[in-house]
Design a protein around this motif. Sequence first.
Motif, PDB file in Angstrom:
ATOM      1  N   TYR A  18       6.841  11.477-103.431  1.00 21.01           N
ATOM      2  CA  TYR A  18       5.474  10.950-103.403  1.00 21.01           C
ATOM      3  C   TYR A  18       4.563  11.890-102.613  1.00 21.01           C
ATOM      4  O   TYR A  18       3.454  12.216-103.053  1.00 21.01           O
ATOM      5  CB  TYR A  18       5.463   9.551-102.781  1.00 21.01           C
ATOM      6  CG  TYR A  18       4.077   9.074-102.396  1.00 21.01           C
ATOM      7  CD1 TYR A  18       3.199   8.566-103.351  1.00 21.01           C
ATOM      8  CD2 TYR A  18       3.637   9.160-101.068  1.00 21.01           C
ATOM      9  CE1 TYR A  18       1.924   8.146-102.998  1.00 21.01           C
ATOM     10  CE2 TYR A  18       2.364   8.743-100.707  1.00 21.01           C
ATOM     11  CZ  TYR A  18       1.512   8.240-101.675  1.00 21.01           C
ATOM     12  OH  TYR A  18       0.241   7.848-101.326  1.00 21.01           O
ATOM     13  N   PHE A  19       5.032  12.318-101.454  1.00 24.83           N
ATOM     14  CA  PHE A  19       4.225  13.228-100.633  1.00 24.83           C
ATOM     15  C   PHE A  19       3.994  14.561-101.350  1.00 24.83           C
ATOM     16  O   PHE A  19       2.922  15.168-101.230  1.00 24.83           O
ATOM     17  CB  PHE A  19       4.910  13.477 -99.290  1.00 24.83           C
ATOM     18  CG  PHE A  19       4.947  12.275 -98.390  1.00 24.83           C
ATOM     19  CD1 PHE A  19       3.786  11.594 -98.069  1.00 24.83           C
ATOM     20  CD2 PHE A  19       6.147  11.816 -97.875  1.00 24.83           C
ATOM     21  CE1 PHE A  19       3.817  10.474 -97.243  1.00 24.83           C
ATOM     22  CE2 PHE A  19       6.194  10.707 -97.045  1.00 24.83           C
ATOM     23  CZ  PHE A  19       5.021  10.037 -96.728  1.00 24.83           C
ATOM     24  N   LEU A  20       4.992  15.012-102.108  1.00 23.24           N
ATOM     25  CA  LEU A  20       4.878  16.294-102.811  1.00 23.24           C
ATOM     26  C   LEU A  20       3.957  16.201-104.023  1.00 23.24           C
ATOM     27  O   LEU A  20       3.052  17.026-104.199  1.00 23.24           O
ATOM     28  CB  LEU A  20       6.270  16.769-103.257  1.00 23.24           C
ATOM     29  CG  LEU A  20       7.249  17.217-102.166  1.00 23.24           C
ATOM     30  CD1 LEU A  20       8.654  17.348-102.736  1.00 23.24           C
ATOM     31  CD2 LEU A  20       6.805  18.548-101.573  1.00 23.24           C
ATOM     32  N   GLN A  21       4.175  15.195-104.858  1.00 25.14           N
ATOM     33  CA  GLN A  21       3.505  15.152-106.156  1.00 25.14           C
ATOM     34  C   GLN A  21       2.140  14.470-106.117  1.00 25.14           C
ATOM     35  O   GLN A  21       1.228  14.883-106.831  1.00 25.14           O
ATOM     36  CB  GLN A  21       4.415  14.463-107.179  1.00 25.14           C
ATOM     37  CG  GLN A  21       5.711  15.215-107.421  1.00 25.14           C
ATOM     38  CD  GLN A  21       6.559  14.584-108.517  1.00 25.14           C
ATOM     39  OE1 GLN A  21       6.096  13.727-109.263  1.00 25.14           O
ATOM     40  NE2 GLN A  21       7.804  15.005-108.619  1.00 25.14           N
ATOM     41  N   VAL A  22       2.018  13.433-105.308  1.00 23.50           N
ATOM     42  CA  VAL A  22       0.742  12.707-105.255  1.00 23.50           C
ATOM     43  C   VAL A  22      -0.187  13.286-104.194  1.00 23.50           C
ATOM     44  O   VAL A  22      -1.388  13.485-104.436  1.00 23.50           O
ATOM     45  CB  VAL A  22       0.977  11.209-104.987  1.00 23.50           C
ATOM     46  CG1 VAL A  22      -0.356  10.467-104.899  1.00 23.50           C
ATOM     47  CG2 VAL A  22       1.845  10.604-106.085  1.00 23.50           C
ATOM     48  N   THR A  46      -3.508   7.022-104.105  1.00 19.84           N
ATOM     49  CA  THR A  46      -3.737   8.458-103.904  1.00 19.84           C
ATOM     50  C   THR A  46      -4.200   8.783-102.494  1.00 19.84           C
ATOM     51  O   THR A  46      -4.175   9.953-102.091  1.00 19.84           O
ATOM     52  CB  THR A  46      -4.792   8.971-104.899  1.00 19.84           C
ATOM     53  OG1 THR A  46      -5.993   8.200-104.743  1.00 19.84           O
ATOM     54  CG2 THR A  46      -4.295   8.823-106.335  1.00 19.84           C
ATOM     55  N   ASP A  47      -4.634   7.781-101.733  1.00 18.27           N
ATOM     56  CA  ASP A  47      -5.151   8.054-100.393  1.00 18.27           C
ATOM     57  C   ASP A  47      -4.651   7.045 -99.363  1.00 18.27           C
ATOM     58  O   ASP A  47      -5.329   6.756 -98.381  1.00 18.27           O
ATOM     59  CB  ASP A  47      -6.682   8.066-100.405  1.00 18.27           C
ATOM     60  CG  ASP A  47      -7.262   6.741-100.939  1.00 18.27           C
ATOM     61  OD1 ASP A  47      -6.467   5.877-101.363  1.00 18.27           O
ATOM     62  OD2 ASP A  47      -8.501   6.610-100.941  1.00 18.27           O
ATOM     63  N   THR A  48      -3.455   6.498 -99.589  1.00 15.85           N
ATOM     64  CA  THR A  48      -2.887   5.547 -98.630  1.00 15.85           C
ATOM     65  C   THR A  48      -2.741   6.210 -97.260  1.00 15.85           C
ATOM     66  O   THR A  48      -2.324   7.362 -97.163  1.00 15.85           O
ATOM     67  CB  THR A  48      -1.512   5.044 -99.114  1.00 15.85           C
ATOM     68  OG1 THR A  48      -1.654   4.510-100.435  1.00 15.85           O
ATOM     69  CG2 THR A  48      -0.973   3.961 -98.203  1.00 15.85           C
ATOM     70  N   SER A  49      -3.077   5.489 -96.217  1.00 13.69           N
ATOM     71  CA  SER A  49      -3.062   6.029 -94.857  1.00 13.69           C
ATOM     72  C   SER A  49      -1.683   6.582 -94.486  1.00 13.69           C
ATOM     73  O   SER A  49      -0.664   5.889 -94.636  1.00 13.69           O
ATOM     74  CB  SER A  49      -3.453   4.931 -93.870  1.00 13.69           C
ATOM     75  OG  SER A  49      -3.144   5.300 -92.541  1.00 13.69           O
ATOM     76  N   THR A  98       0.212  16.139-120.336  1.00 12.22           N
ATOM     77  CA  THR A  98      -0.396  14.848-119.990  1.00 12.22           C
ATOM     78  C   THR A  98      -1.309  15.008-118.777  1.00 12.22           C
ATOM     79  O   THR A  98      -1.206  15.981-118.019  1.00 12.22           O
ATOM     80  CB  THR A  98       0.680  13.795-119.667  1.00 12.22           C
ATOM     81  OG1 THR A  98       1.412  14.220-118.511  1.00 12.22           O
ATOM     82  CG2 THR A  98       1.641  13.621-120.833  1.00 12.22           C
ATOM     83  N   GLU A  99      -2.177  14.042-118.590  1.00 12.19           N
ATOM     84  CA  GLU A  99      -3.064  14.067-117.427  1.00 12.19           C
ATOM     85  C   GLU A  99      -2.262  14.008-116.128  1.00 12.19           C
ATOM     86  O   GLU A  99      -2.590  14.699-115.156  1.00 12.19           O
ATOM     87  CB  GLU A  99      -4.034  12.876-117.485  1.00 12.19           C
ATOM     88  CG  GLU A  99      -5.067  12.982-118.602  1.00 12.19           C
ATOM     89  CD  GLU A  99      -6.023  11.809-118.631  1.00 12.19           C
ATOM     90  OE1 GLU A  99      -6.996  11.870-119.418  1.00 12.19           O
ATOM     91  OE2 GLU A  99      -5.804  10.836-117.872  1.00 12.19           O
ATOM     92  N   LEU A 120      -4.027  11.802-111.266  1.00 11.27           N
ATOM     93  CA  LEU A 120      -3.373  11.580-109.979  1.00 11.27           C
ATOM     94  C   LEU A 120      -3.204  10.089-109.701  1.00 11.27           C
ATOM     95  O   LEU A 120      -2.175   9.657-109.162  1.00 11.27           O
ATOM     96  CB  LEU A 120      -4.194  12.243-108.865  1.00 11.27           C
ATOM     97  CG  LEU A 120      -3.419  12.629-107.593  1.00 11.27           C
ATOM     98  CD1 LEU A 120      -2.286  13.587-107.937  1.00 11.27           C
ATOM     99  CD2 LEU A 120      -4.356  13.257-106.576  1.00 11.27           C
ATOM    100  N   ALA A 121      -4.210   9.307-110.074  1.00 12.17           N
ATOM    101  CA  ALA A 121      -4.111   7.854-109.903  1.00 12.17           C
ATOM    102  C   ALA A 121      -2.964   7.284-110.739  1.00 12.17           C
ATOM    103  O   ALA A 121      -2.254   6.367-110.309  1.00 12.17           O
ATOM    104  CB  ALA A 121      -5.429   7.190-110.279  1.00 12.17           C
TER     105      ALA A 121
END
Length: 528
Positions: free
Chosen positions: A297-301, A359-362, A446-447, A471-472
């Motif tokens: 998650y940290f890498l891709q998002v 995409t911007d979780t603390s 894909t997007e 990204l979302a």
Amino acid sequence: MTSQAAAAPDKLDGTVLKIAGVVVLGAIMSILDITVVSVALPTFQSEFGATYAEVAWTMTGYTLALATVIPLSGWAADRFGTKRLYMLAILLFTLGSVLCATADSIGQLIAYRVLQGLGGGMLMPLGMTIMTRAAGPARIGRLMAVLGIPMLLGPIGGPILGGWLIDSASWHWIFLINLPIGVIALVYAFFALPKDAAEPSESFDFIGMLMLSPGLALFLYGVSSLPETGTITATKVWTTMLAGAILVITFVLYSFRPRHPLLDLRLFRNRSLTVASVSLFVFIIAFMGAGLLFPSYFLQVRGESTLHAGLLMAPQGIGAMLTMPIAGTLADKIPVGRTVPFAMALIAAGFFTFTQVGTDTSYLLLCGSLFVMGLGMGGTMMPIMTSALRTLTPQDTARGSTLVNILQQIGSSVGAATMSVILTSQLNGSPVIPGLTDPQTGEPVTEAGAAIANNHGAGIPLPPEVFARGLAFVADSFATTFWVGFVLVLLTFIPIAFLPRKREVSRQGGAATELGGDKPAPAATMVH
């Protein structure tokens, strides 16, 4: 006869701690190596001009070698003695590591990784056997907590170490670093491990080996191929899984006939071992499978580097280090059925946060959740393993350790493959960008795929709205996959509810207490 356990002091003495040091070194080499190599897969692709499916075999080959050799560990430990076999395992692993660093083709690297796996597969079950015998039933919880440190920190330290070595030196060093550790461990083992008596009279179960080892290897090969194919209906997935399952089931039916089967399933008549093994198996599938996706998650998002992703996972390790010694001490004094549910509740609470990721979780919230999960991890895995092994006789310890390690290996492979397939299927649902194809495969882009590539500077420039939308979609895909993992974590509470809630009977000699109360039971007869 007088039991070592009965005579042993309540605290861990210097001799036992020396033995624990040897086992921890071996565990660090084996476990850290898995996660370190996973970081290097993109590097292998560029270095050897190989596809991702080809370089993935550096992981799959190692896993299959582990699965093949683990069933042999119990018999070999009895036949040759744990000390000499453990030293042989360290030697094979270290030799395989050095050869990996000399590989000049992907085929050579895969072959050398198999050699590594043959040594690595014996390190954990033998290490658990050595530590269980050294500690005795009264101190096994505290000693298993020591062994648990590399098991929990490996997935965290691996990406950090691998990313640093690849960035500052070269990929060769992710293998060469095992050379000095291996030499130290080999010398350390020679002087620290006590000599143990081998039992050369026991016959080897060749028929069982011809069924179980290939069966496990075939089944795990099929499972490992799931993320690549994306479906269980792919021929190489279902045929190998079915063939492997048939061989394993045949072995199960056969294993009750010989006096000394390769894997002694009669041990499951021990209720404590059975309940703890089922609990551990479900827990490994749930947590280890989804746990591999946390750094992804940290890498891709979030577009973090491998090193930063590893550092962001550090709070989990810190949490585990805080509670693991406490849980180990409690496991020697309080039935694990009274403590593990509370630790699992911490894991579930922390895990829930990841079902809400965007995409911007603390980062503060995510790192805090990882810390809470780490607190729970430190109080879960090792107490369950302690419950599994505590009631076994010294003669059964090696085979019990082998059973537990096989379940761990199968559980982690099934969990990782399941979570990867779910995530991949979610990502494949992303809308296609019209007129854009992958230059290597010719497939439509894909997007979601374009957004991930752009996050690491590897894609073509995208309009801001397309990048944000892709990204979302990726973040939502991770959240959906984490929901599956969260449900599996909740299911773990079912077998955990059956863990012993009263004092357990120790069969390793000395005073024992019955499940029905605190009254001492007669010491079990020890046969040599």
